[in-house]
Design a protein around this motif. Structure first.
Motif, PDB file in Angstrom:
ATOM      1  N   GLU A  12      37.156  25.442  42.288  1.00 28.47           N
ATOM      2  CA  GLU A  12      35.800  24.881  42.171  1.00 28.47           C
ATOM      3  C   GLU A  12      35.850  23.382  41.935  1.00 28.47           C
ATOM      4  N   GLU A  13      36.753  22.955  41.043  1.00 22.25           N
ATOM      5  CA  GLU A  13      36.895  21.523  40.772  1.00 22.25           C
ATOM      6  C   GLU A  13      37.387  20.785  42.015  1.00 22.25           C
ATOM      7  N   PHE A  14      38.319  21.405  42.733  1.00 25.25           N
ATOM      8  CA  PHE A  14      38.844  20.795  43.951  1.00 25.25           C
ATOM      9  C   PHE A  14      37.749  20.654  45.005  1.00 25.25           C
ATOM     10  N   ALA A  15      36.968  21.693  45.212  1.00 28.04           N
ATOM     11  CA  ALA A  15      35.913  21.663  46.226  1.00 28.04           C
ATOM     12  C   ALA A  15      34.865  20.600  45.901  1.00 28.04           C
ATOM     13  N   ASN A  16      34.576  20.428  44.630  1.00 26.16           N
ATOM     14  CA  ASN A  16      33.599  19.412  44.221  1.00 26.16           C
ATOM     15  C   ASN A  16      34.176  17.997  44.317  1.00 26.16           C
ATOM     16  N   TRP A  17      35.502  17.875  44.128  1.00 27.95           N
ATOM     17  CA  TRP A  17      36.153  16.561  44.159  1.00 27.95           C
ATOM     18  C   TRP A  17      36.479  16.099  45.568  1.00 27.95           C
ATOM     19  N   LYS A  18      36.817  17.022  46.452  1.00 29.75           N
ATOM     20  CA  LYS A  18      37.404  16.707  47.756  1.00 29.75           C
ATOM     21  C   LYS A  18      36.609  15.633  48.494  1.00 29.75           C
ATOM     22  N   PRO A  66      35.846  24.529  63.324  1.00 34.53           N
ATOM     23  CA  PRO A  66      35.295  23.453  62.485  1.00 34.53           C
ATOM     24  C   PRO A  66      36.291  22.318  62.324  1.00 34.53           C
ATOM     25  N   LYS A  67      35.782  21.183  61.887  1.00 37.73           N
ATOM     26  CA  LYS A  67      36.622  19.995  61.740  1.00 37.73           C
ATOM     27  C   LYS A  67      37.437  20.015  60.454  1.00 37.73           C
ATOM     28  N   ALA A  68      36.836  20.433  59.345  1.00 33.50           N
ATOM     29  CA  ALA A  68      37.519  20.267  58.055  1.00 33.50           C
ATOM     30  C   ALA A  68      37.192  21.376  57.068  1.00 33.50           C
ATOM     31  N   ALA A  69      37.099  22.606  57.535  1.00 40.79           N
ATOM     32  CA  ALA A  69      36.809  23.721  56.637  1.00 40.79           C
ATOM     33  C   ALA A  69      38.073  24.140  55.882  1.00 40.79           C
ATOM     34  N   LEU A  70      37.877  24.876  54.808  1.00 41.51           N
ATOM     35  CA  LEU A  70      38.971  25.345  53.970  1.00 41.51           C
ATOM     36  C   LEU A  70      39.081  26.866  54.026  1.00 41.51           C
ATOM     37  N   VAL A  71      40.298  27.346  53.787  1.00 36.30           N
ATOM     38  CA  VAL A  71      40.566  28.774  53.664  1.00 36.30           C
ATOM     39  C   VAL A  71      41.101  29.029  52.267  1.00 36.30           C
ATOM     40  N   LYS A  72      40.451  29.944  51.539  1.00 36.69           N
ATOM     41  CA  LYS A  72      40.863  30.217  50.157  1.00 36.69           C
ATOM     42  C   LYS A  72      41.414  31.633  50.021  1.00 36.69           C
ATOM     43  N   PRO A  73      42.691  31.770  49.613  1.00 39.68           N
ATOM     44  CA  PRO A  73      43.216  33.095  49.290  1.00 39.68           C
ATOM     45  C   PRO A  73      42.495  33.677  48.075  1.00 39.68           C
ATOM     46  N   PRO A  74      42.448  35.004  47.946  1.00 38.90           N
ATOM     47  CA  PRO A  74      41.600  35.622  46.923  1.00 38.90           C
ATOM     48  C   PRO A  74      42.065  35.453  45.476  1.00 38.90           C
ATOM     49  N   GLU A  75      43.361  35.431  45.237  1.00 37.77           N
ATOM     50  CA  GLU A  75      43.845  35.530  43.861  1.00 37.77           C
ATOM     51  C   GLU A  75      44.532  34.276  43.346  1.00 37.77           C
ATOM     52  N   SER A  76      44.284  33.126  43.949  1.00 42.10           N
ATOM     53  CA  SER A  76      44.957  31.915  43.473  1.00 42.10           C
ATOM     54  C   SER A  76      44.030  30.725  43.593  1.00 42.10           C
ATOM     55  N   GLU A  77      44.338  29.685  42.828  1.00 43.56           N
ATOM     56  CA  GLU A  77      43.580  28.435  42.895  1.00 43.56           C
ATOM     57  C   GLU A  77      44.169  27.587  44.019  1.00 43.56           C
ATOM     58  N   THR A  78      43.922  28.048  45.251  1.00 41.42           N
ATOM     59  CA  THR A  78      44.524  27.461  46.439  1.00 41.42           C
ATOM     60  C   THR A  78      43.463  27.310  47.516  1.00 41.42           C
ATOM     61  N   THR A  94      28.219  36.364  55.492  1.00 42.84           N
ATOM     62  CA  THR A  94      28.786  37.115  54.364  1.00 42.84           C
ATOM     63  C   THR A  94      29.679  36.251  53.480  1.00 42.84           C
ATOM     64  N   GLU A  95      29.916  35.010  53.905  1.00 42.05           N
ATOM     65  CA  GLU A  95      30.840  34.138  53.175  1.00 42.05           C
ATOM     66  C   GLU A  95      30.113  33.385  52.060  1.00 42.05           C
ATOM     67  N   PRO A  96      30.408  33.697  50.785  1.00 41.50           N
ATOM     68  CA  PRO A  96      29.655  33.103  49.677  1.00 41.50           C
ATOM     69  C   PRO A  96      29.885  31.606  49.485  1.00 41.50           C
ATOM     70  N   ARG A  97      31.008  31.072  49.978  1.00 38.60           N
ATOM     71  CA  ARG A  97      31.332  29.658  49.776  1.00 38.60           C
ATOM     72  C   ARG A  97      31.080  28.796  51.015  1.00 38.60           C
ATOM     73  N   VAL A 104      35.989  29.564  53.680  1.00 40.03           N
ATOM     74  CA  VAL A 104      35.953  30.983  54.023  1.00 40.03           C
ATOM     75  C   VAL A 104      37.017  31.724  53.234  1.00 40.03           C
ATOM     76  N   ILE A 105      36.706  32.992  52.918  1.00 32.52           N
ATOM     77  CA  ILE A 105      37.616  33.794  52.099  1.00 32.52           C
ATOM     78  C   ILE A 105      37.934  35.150  52.710  1.00 32.52           C
ATOM     79  N   TYR A 106      37.236  35.533  53.765  1.00 34.46           N
ATOM     80  CA  TYR A 106      37.393  36.864  54.340  1.00 34.46           C
ATOM     81  C   TYR A 106      38.113  36.812  55.688  1.00 34.46           C
ATOM     82  N   GLY A 107      39.077  37.712  55.877  1.00 38.73           N
ATOM     83  CA  GLY A 107      39.795  37.781  57.128  1.00 38.73           C
ATOM     84  C   GLY A 107      38.902  38.073  58.313  1.00 38.73           C
TER      85      GLY A 107
END
Length: 205
Positions: A12-18, A66-78, A94-97, A104-107
């Motif tokens: 969350e901090e990373f996404a707000n800072w990026k 997309p140009k600069a989207a992120l992929v987040k694994p479920p169980e880590s701050e990554t 369906t993607e909450p973020r 995106v978080i879902y396969g």
């Protein structure tokens, strides 16, 4: 690739800072600044984007890169910023973020990811392969045009290789392609591309 900060933070901090400029990833809570890609790296990425866009447009599939989207694994701050991220737009609802963090978080939202190998090859072959498998991403390409990966991944002697990981019963199975081999993509079975064409993209005028 350089470590931008030693302080461990949340996603969350990373996404707000990026920041808007530069390319950053979060690896287990640590911000990593991605190095500027070499020219051939960028040519290969651009070439593959053109081919994939042409193919999913021809097939009338609801995909977008997309140009600069992120992929987040479920169980880590990554959070990863892939070289090429193919999204299924129908699943983004369906993607909450997605709306607020371009994440995106879902396969089910990610038919295909492609990473073009730089000096940080261990991230692509070890960390990202494991995390993309855990997320459930059906297809993952590692485009190692310089043959930088470890011998246990691309063989001995090392040579430029494209490794395509396909999710089978929740585990990746890998097929490897070299030189004049035609790429076999589960997502795009009619894609007519050879390894040589991809690797020589940077040399085309």
């Amino acid at each position: 690739m350089t470590q931008a900060a030693s302080k461990v933070i949340t996603f969350e901090e990373f996404a707000n800072w990026k920041p808007d400029k530069g390319r950053y990833e979060l690896h287990n809570g640590v911000i990593v600044e991605m190095s500027q890609p070499l020219g051939d790296h960028e040519e290969i990425v651009g070439f593959l984007v053109e081919k994939l866009v042409t193919e999913y447009t021809r097939l009338n599939l609801p995909y977008r890169i997309p140009k600069a989207a992120l992929v987040k694994p479920p169980e880590s701050e990554t959070g990863y910023s892939p070289d090429i991220l193919l999204l299924n737009r129908l699943n983004l609802i369906t993607e909450p973020r997605w709306k607020n963090q371009s994440t995106v978080i879902y396969g089910e939202s990610i038919p295909l990811i492609i990473e073009v190998v730089s000096t940080n090859w261990r991230d692509d072959y070890l960390d990202k392969a494991g995390d993309y498998e855990e997320i459930g991403i059906p297809e993952y390409w590692i485009v190692d045009y310089l043959g930088l990966g470890g011998r246990r991944f691309i063989g001995n002697p090392k040579q430029p290789t494209i490794s395509i990981y396909q999710l089978v019963e929740s585990e990746y199975q890998v097929s490897q392609f070299r030189k004049g081999d035609r790429i076999i993509s589960p997502t795009f079975p009619e894609l007519n591309l050879t390894v040589q064409e991809i690797f020589e993209a940077g040399l085309q005028s």
